[in-house]
Design an enzyme around this catalytic site. Structure first.
Site, short mmCIF file in Angstrom:
data_model
loop_
_atom_site.label_atom_id
_atom_site.label_comp_id
_atom_site.label_asym_id
_atom_site.label_seq_id
_atom_site.Cartn_x
_atom_site.Cartn_y
_atom_site.Cartn_z
N ASP A 155 -9.85 -4.44 -0.68
CA ASP A 155 -8.65 -3.71 -0.27
C ASP A 155 -9.00 -2.39 0.39
O ASP A 155 -9.92 -1.70 -0.04
CB ASP A 155 -7.79 -3.37 -1.49
CG ASP A 155 -7.08 -4.57 -2.05
OD1 ASP A 155 -7.52 -5.70 -1.78
OD2 ASP A 155 -6.09 -4.37 -2.77
N CYS A 215 -6.52 -14.75 -0.11
CA CYS A 215 -7.00 -13.43 -0.52
C CYS A 215 -7.66 -13.59 -1.89
O CYS A 215 -7.28 -14.45 -2.67
CB CYS A 215 -5.81 -12.47 -0.59
SG CYS A 215 -6.25 -10.73 -0.81
N LYS A 217 1.13 -15.00 1.28
CA LYS A 217 -0.15 -14.36 0.95
C LYS A 217 -0.51 -14.84 -0.44
O LYS A 217 0.12 -14.45 -1.43
CB LYS A 217 0.01 -12.84 0.99
CG LYS A 217 -1.25 -12.06 0.55
CD LYS A 217 -1.01 -10.56 0.73
CE LYS A 217 -2.14 -9.71 0.18
NZ LYS A 217 -1.80 -8.25 0.29
N ASP A 220 -3.01 -14.92 -3.42
CA ASP A 220 -4.00 -13.94 -3.84
C ASP A 220 -4.70 -14.36 -5.15
O ASP A 220 -4.22 -15.23 -5.86
CB ASP A 220 -3.27 -12.61 -4.04
CG ASP A 220 -4.21 -11.41 -3.89
OD1 ASP A 220 -5.43 -11.61 -3.77
OD2 ASP A 220 -3.69 -10.28 -3.90
N ARG A 258 -8.27 -12.79 3.98
CA ARG A 258 -8.76 -11.44 3.71
C ARG A 258 -10.26 -11.58 3.48
O ARG A 258 -10.68 -12.31 2.58
CB ARG A 258 -8.09 -10.88 2.47
CG ARG A 258 -7.08 -9.83 2.81
CD ARG A 258 -7.70 -8.58 3.35
NE ARG A 258 -8.16 -7.86 2.20
CZ ARG A 258 -7.36 -7.41 1.27
NH1 ARG A 258 -6.06 -7.53 1.35
NH2 ARG A 258 -7.86 -6.81 0.24
N TYR A 282 0.80 -1.23 0.00
CA TYR A 282 0.00 0.00 0.00
C TYR A 282 0.83 1.29 0.00
O TYR A 282 0.28 2.38 0.08
CB TYR A 282 -1.03 -0.02 1.14
CG TYR A 282 -2.04 -1.13 0.93
CD1 TYR A 282 -3.14 -0.93 0.10
CD2 TYR A 282 -1.86 -2.39 1.50
CE1 TYR A 282 -4.04 -1.96 -0.13
CE2 TYR A 282 -2.76 -3.42 1.26
CZ TYR A 282 -3.85 -3.20 0.44
OH TYR A 282 -4.74 -4.21 0.20
N ASP A 319 5.13 -7.90 -1.42
CA ASP A 319 3.88 -8.10 -2.16
C ASP A 319 4.16 -8.10 -3.67
O ASP A 319 5.31 -8.22 -4.11
CB ASP A 319 2.86 -7.02 -1.74
CG ASP A 319 1.42 -7.51 -1.77
OD1 ASP A 319 0.81 -7.51 -2.85
OD2 ASP A 319 0.91 -7.90 -0.70
N ASP A 320 3.12 -8.01 -4.44
CA ASP A 320 3.17 -7.99 -5.91
C ASP A 320 4.21 -6.99 -6.41
O ASP A 320 4.28 -5.87 -5.91
CB ASP A 320 1.76 -7.56 -6.36
CG ASP A 320 1.56 -7.65 -7.85
OD1 ASP A 320 2.45 -8.13 -8.57
OD2 ASP A 320 0.47 -7.23 -8.28
#
Ligand code: 9PG
Length: 447
Positions: free
Chosen positions: A346, A327, A285, A287, A342, A149, A180-181
């Site tokens: 988001d 997620c 995580k 997703d 999740r 984020y 993350d990504d």
């Protein structure tokens, strides 16, 4: 759909809709409210149930819908008994003082006459659903720092090192530093790095050197059309080489889904996860999991949910005791397969979603469904309400921090640490110190 019930309701009646996956709006409505629906086809595929088309003239739950008729006669719950193979859709249509309930497959009909709200009844129902799904233990979540984020897909190895050092210098109560990504060249090619990264192993080493644990994001069931995976193994895609199924649009591309019943595809995912585990990653995580549950032709002729669940079991076997956060995942079919989930869209630094669709990233989207699925915490898994964002940017950071405090089981921070002011650092420190596992008690923390 078949009529399964019909009941008289009064003006104060309410209806709870449960959405398909993590990002699908799930909340309780007055019967005069318009339920949240996808504002376009793209959102419908990525954030709702792609194979259903509910209108906005009736309430609609995926595997779960509840009605409080408002007359004290008890909360009605309509719910799938076992979500391992098939999750029926449930529709509630109002005509004057009568609500008719329809379903397209077998569901239990329960009348809960204990005192309390729809949320209390859902919590009682969830205890039974979790037990029937074989849930025994809720694993306490580590606290995390997540790159998404602040850096989004532009994250670099240098950014990771900067934050690892800041967390260490400030002695923040972060157990897991989660990339993350953004590290990978293409979805599917999880071991090929962009030129912003030299080595995932080196990052893991840096994290471990500060006595923390490395975590990483993957969308294991999504494939970019321009990936090496799609070029080399088009037969690994749901729908096959000639007619791959459309799995949504994001990152400026149409997306494909990985066929989790194809042995070659699963061997590749196991190789990726085994490699990352050897480097020290032990928090995953996972997703955009909905992709494995899309309808379409597969190597093995099984239902999409059987395919999804077998893919998830393969992942679990590959990562062993590592912590698994789901997620973008079909909710009810995932009970028993992940440690944390999740349960909402988001968050974002912004308050309202860009396009007004409550499945889309925004504080309001995350709060709506985070409350609507609060009852799942400590029953199905640890609820992840999404990360704290408490950088100095405006008036809503306090509201978002309160939501995480009231509803969060998995506590994460996703600010660039050096951006934080004293208040932001204090709240980050406070909230990351705890990782509550006890079942959520409705009424607690409700606004
Ligand atoms: C990485 C991100 C972060 C985030 C996840 C997920 O509707 N949408 O277009 C949509 C896009 C991205 C998204 C959710 C919904 O975010 O929830 O925490 O990991 O992927 O790409």
């Amino acid at each position: 759909m078949e009529l399964i019930d019909s009941l008289e309701v009064v003006g104060t009646a309410q209806v709870y809709e449960h959405g398909w996956q993590s990002w699908s709006p799930s909340t309780t409505y007055r019967t005069s409210d318009q339920p949240w629906r996808p504002l376009n086809e793209r959102n419908r595929i990525i954030c709702y149930r792609p194979d259903t088309q509910p209108g906005d003239d009736a309430f609609w739950g995926e595997g779960l819908l509840a009605i409080d008729p408002g007359d004290g006669s008890g909360i009605r719950i309509y719910a799938v008994h076992n979500a391992a193979e098939l999750v029926p859709s449930i529709k509630a249509e109002q005509n004057g003082g009568t609500i008719s309930v329809f379903a397209n497959g077998p569901v239990d009909s329960i009348v809960d006459t204990e005192p309390g709200s729809i949320d209390n009844a859902l919590a009682r129902w969830a205890d039974g659903f979790a037990a029937a799904a074989g849930m025994t233990e809720i694993r306490q979540a580590p606290s995390i720092w997540c790159s998404w984020y602040h850096y989004f897909t532009g994250v670099t190895e240098v950014d990771m090192i900067e934050n690892i050092e800041s967390i260490d210098r400030l002695d923040l109560p972060v157990d897991v530093v989660q990339l993350d990504d953004g590290y990978q060249t293409a979805h599917g090619d999880w071991l090929s790095l962009t030129d912003r990264f030299r080595s995932l192993e080196a990052i893991a080493d840096r994290i471990i050197a500060t006595s923390r644990r490395p975590g990483i994001w993957l969308a294991p069931f999504l494939v970019f059309p321009d990936s090496d995976l799609a070029a080399d193994h088009p037969d690994w895609l749901v729908g096959g080489a000639t007619a791959p199924v459309h799995a949504g649009h994001n990152w400026g591309r149409d997306l494909y889904a990985l066929d989790t019943t194809h042995p070659g595809a699963m061997e590749w995912i196991v190789e990726v996860l085994t490699t990352m585990s050897q480097w020290g990653y032990d928090f995953y995580k996972m997703d955009f999991l909905y992709a494995a549950a899309l309808p379409g032709a597969r190597y093995e002729d099984v239902s999409p949910l059987v395919a999804y669940r077998s893919g998830m079991r393969t992942i679990r076997n590959a990562i062993g005791e590592s912590y698994l956060l789901g997620c973008g995942a079909p909710i009810l079919p995932s009970v028993g397969l992940v440690d944390a989930m999740r349960i909402s869209p988001d968050t974002e630094p912004q308050y309202l979603p860009n396009d007004g669709d409550r499945s889309q990233p925004a504080i309001t989207s995350a709060m709506l469904t985070g409350r609507g699925r609060a009852f799942q915490h400590g029953r199905f898994w640890v609820n992840d309400p999404d990360n704290l964002i408490v950088r100095p940017h405006g008036v809503h950071r306090k509201e978002w921090a309160d939501h995480v405090r009231n509803y969060g089981g998995l506590r994460g921070s996703s600010d660039r640490i050096t951006d934080l002011d004293d208040w932001g650092l204090a709240v980050t420190r406070e909230l990351l110190t705890e990782s509550p596992t006890e079942p959520f008690v409705p009424s607690r923390g409700h606004a």
